[in-house]
Design an enzyme around this catalytic site. Structure first.
Site, PDB file in Angstrom:
ATOM      1  CG  ASN A 113      -1.860  -1.223   1.197  1.00 23.20           C
ATOM      2  OD1 ASN A 113      -2.405  -1.607   0.154  1.00 23.20           O
ATOM      3  ND2 ASN A 113      -1.997  -1.859   2.354  1.00 23.20           N
ATOM      4  NE  ARG A 114       3.522   2.213  -4.950  1.00 23.71           N
ATOM      5  CZ  ARG A 114       3.402   0.986  -5.456  1.00 23.71           C
ATOM      6  NH1 ARG A 114       3.326  -0.050  -4.643  1.00 23.71           N
ATOM      7  NH2 ARG A 114       3.363   0.800  -6.754  1.00 23.71           N
ATOM      8  CG  LEU A 115       1.033   2.667   4.041  1.00 22.48           C
ATOM      9  CD1 LEU A 115       0.042   2.123   5.058  1.00 22.48           C
ATOM     10  CD2 LEU A 115       1.101   4.199   4.120  1.00 22.48           C
TER      11      LEU A 115
END
Length: 209
Positions: free
Chosen positions: A186-188
């Site tokens: 989630n691009r975290l």
């Protein structure tokens, strides 16, 4: 063109005491476990006295607690930039592992003894190439470059010692910060950065992705 990155991350508790020790861990994994092609390839970014940036890929040849070492022609654009502005950024783009390492620091020339010792380990052809190429200079044709190499090959045949070019040598980048970037879902992403302290130690900070 999107890909979900790995689920496992990078935690502060798992970091080595120094950024170089942590780099050694990741470098070993990149080379021995992931079998990446040329894991020592890094993007070296410099800027001249007017702040105009320039980037290129260079091979890391040595690293220890004193810094990260690469070699080049001292008349090249990167070397001219570093003579005007010694601040440099190194980026190791280990994409198949969803990892990056970003080193920011100050570059200083290596000593001539260290340079000569490394030069002797280079293949004979690479030693000749260091003489044949006037790196970053405009040349008339490929034929001129090949002719220069052929002349040197005749002067210093295989087995004969090639002198170390006076215009060629190393730079050691003493790190001021080293960021370890681990891609996450989630691009975290996890971004942990070592920052040099005045007493010679390091503090670690987490950056938002």
């Amino acid at each position: 063109m999107r890909k979900q990155y790995r689920a496992e991350g990078l935690d502060e508790a798992d970091l080595a005491a120094s950024p170089v020790a942590q780099f050694a861990r990741w470098f070993k994994q990149a080379a021995s476990e992931a079998h990446l092609f040329e894991p020592n390839a890094m993007v070296v970014s410099t800027a001249d006295a007017r702040g105009r940036p320039s980037s290129r890929t260079v091979l890391l040849k040595h690293f220890d607690e004193q810094g990260f070492v690469f070699y080049t022609n001292y008349d090249s654009r990167k070397a001219r930039d570093l003579a005007e502005n010694p601040h440099v950024s190194l980026l190791f783009p280990w994409h198949p592992m969803a990892r990056q390492v970003i080193v920011r620091g100050v570059a200083r020339r290596t000593g001539r003894d260290e340079t000569a010792a490394y030069f002797r380990t280079r293949p004979h052809g690479s030693q000749l190439g260091a003489w044949a190429s006037v790196q970053s200079a405009v040349i008339a044709s490929r034929d001129d470059l090949d002719a220069s190499y052929a002349e040197l090959a005749a002067r210093y045949p295989e087995g004969e010692q090639v002198p170390v070019p006076p215009h060629w040598g190393g730079f050691r980048v003493a790190p001021e910060s080293v960021e370890f970037w681990q891609g996450r879902e989630n691009r975290l992403h996890d971004r942990l950065r070592y920052m040099a302290e005045a007493d010679g130690g390091w503090r670690v900070e987490r950056l938002s992705p």
